[in-house]
Enzyme design. Sequence first.
Site, PDB file in Angstrom:
ATOM      1  N   LYS A  40       0.853  -1.180   0.000  1.00 38.33           N
ATOM      2  CA  LYS A  40       0.000   0.000   0.000  1.00 38.33           C
ATOM      3  C   LYS A  40       0.891   1.232   0.000  1.00 38.33           C
ATOM      4  O   LYS A  40       2.123   1.133  -0.041  1.00 38.33           O
ATOM      5  CB  LYS A  40      -0.941  -0.002   1.201  1.00 38.33           C
ATOM      6  CG  LYS A  40      -0.271   0.133   2.562  1.00 38.33           C
ATOM      7  CD  LYS A  40      -1.329   0.214   3.649  1.00 38.33           C
ATOM      8  CE  LYS A  40      -0.691   0.527   4.989  1.00 38.33           C
ATOM      9  NZ  LYS A  40      -1.696   0.738   6.040  1.00 38.33           N
ATOM     10  N   SER A 116      -6.446  -2.450 -22.974  1.00 34.87           N
ATOM     11  CA  SER A 116      -5.844  -1.322 -22.293  1.00 34.87           C
ATOM     12  C   SER A 116      -4.600  -1.686 -21.471  1.00 34.87           C
ATOM     13  O   SER A 116      -3.823  -0.812 -21.100  1.00 34.87           O
ATOM     14  CB  SER A 116      -6.874  -0.672 -21.360  1.00 34.87           C
ATOM     15  OG  SER A 116      -7.328  -1.606 -20.373  1.00 34.87           O
ATOM     16  N   SER A 140      -9.283  -6.347 -22.476  1.00 33.08           N
ATOM     17  CA  SER A 140      -8.125  -5.512 -22.149  1.00 33.08           C
ATOM     18  C   SER A 140      -6.850  -6.257 -21.818  1.00 33.08           C
ATOM     19  O   SER A 140      -5.775  -5.655 -21.778  1.00 33.08           O
ATOM     20  CB  SER A 140      -8.473  -4.576 -20.981  1.00 33.08           C
ATOM     21  OG  SER A 140      -9.387  -3.594 -21.392  1.00 33.08           O
TER      22      SER A 140
END
Length: 445
Positions: A40, A116, A140
């Site tokens: 994180k 993508s 994608s």
Amino acid sequence: MRCVEQAIEKAVKHRKLNCLVTETFPLALNQAAAAEKRVKDVPLTCSSKMLSNYNVPYTATVVKRLVKAGGCIIGKSNLDEFSMGSSSLRGYFGPVKSGYSSEQSLEDDWVITGGSSGGSAVGVQLGMATVAIGSDTGGSTRNPAAFNGVFGFKPTYGLLSRNGMVPLTNSLDTPSILARSADECRTYLNVMKGRDTFDSTTVDSHRCIENVKSSLKGLIIGIPEEYFNDLLSPTVLRALNTSAIKLEKAGCIIKNVSMKYTEQSIVCYHILGECDVASNMARYAGVSYGFRSLDGNSLDAMYSASRSQSLNKIVKNRIFAGNYFLLKENRKKYYDTAVKLRRLIAGDFKRVFSPEGDGVHALLTPVTSDSAESYKHWKKEGFQRDWVDDFYTQPANMAGVPALSVPVGFCRRKRPVGVQLISNAFQDDLCLFIGRELHRIMTEN
């Protein structure tokens, strides 16, 4: 540790291809050395100015499971802004460039990576990563996998948790895998799959049907005629014909099938997709997080300026379209009709896989209309390929079934060519088995 160091060396060597938005080399080294379990406080970006400085407060479930199994995160890959596109050209941090590009023309005419998830595909292609993760809403991961000569696998909807994945179209979005082989796709699928209390759409992994086949003999491979339209290039058509012939020689039964709602599926996909985009993008207003413009002297002016200055044209157009489809006077005509049509599209797949229907074990289809083009050619055509290639990949998302892009060779320009295999829901293992065998027989001398 040495594997991580080699991956970092390759990532540094190929920085000019722009496939990583955020490099987390120290994190990867720390994970390798100390088995760090949290990922994180890393920039999210979504390749958008809106989230370019936004750090994620928690770790996606699929990433947690990879790290828990010993994985090390080398970076966050580049992509089309908010996953809207099929070329990886329009991200805020610049275009992704394929490893098949010429060094001499890398600045102005590189080879398109597809999208993508173009950065993820190039990362695997060049050995920066053993596995890469991308979200697959309408192709994608399978599209760039075909352009870059790697495997791109979209599992059955619900097998992999969407917790931590930025939503585009909630009922279509599927965390997906890019790897160098079908066996590697299967390995990482097994690591990541399973129920997650943070995602109510996940299912128990025991619902997956284990493949018991040891050979291709007796498997029925369906060829849906609607996928073979006028946009298909001779290059891809040859690859499909050769794949079918070799599968038949290996003992498969090739069967022509019809899926009559395929032609309407692309329109249905865009209507449903744009409606969800309008809803999901509403959170990016510059208030709670993301880019905030200092222009304007009212709350509405701040909203408008923040979104106008931080979102690209493609994203804004889809927001406009979605809001139009959802207007009170339009909803029944567009959205409600698309939802009904989606059930018919899913019914096509149910019928061809059912023993009472066509009874096929897998479908063999195109994954793209042609091999990768150069940037100049893509631009000259007005970026039309961004829309054309979705035709072949998005039906699998509409039905929630597993689909795999398999590299089967190269075109005359020495660029990869892929084909697509689609299996019934929870037959992911069988889909990967057929993909492995198809790749083997297509590449053996």
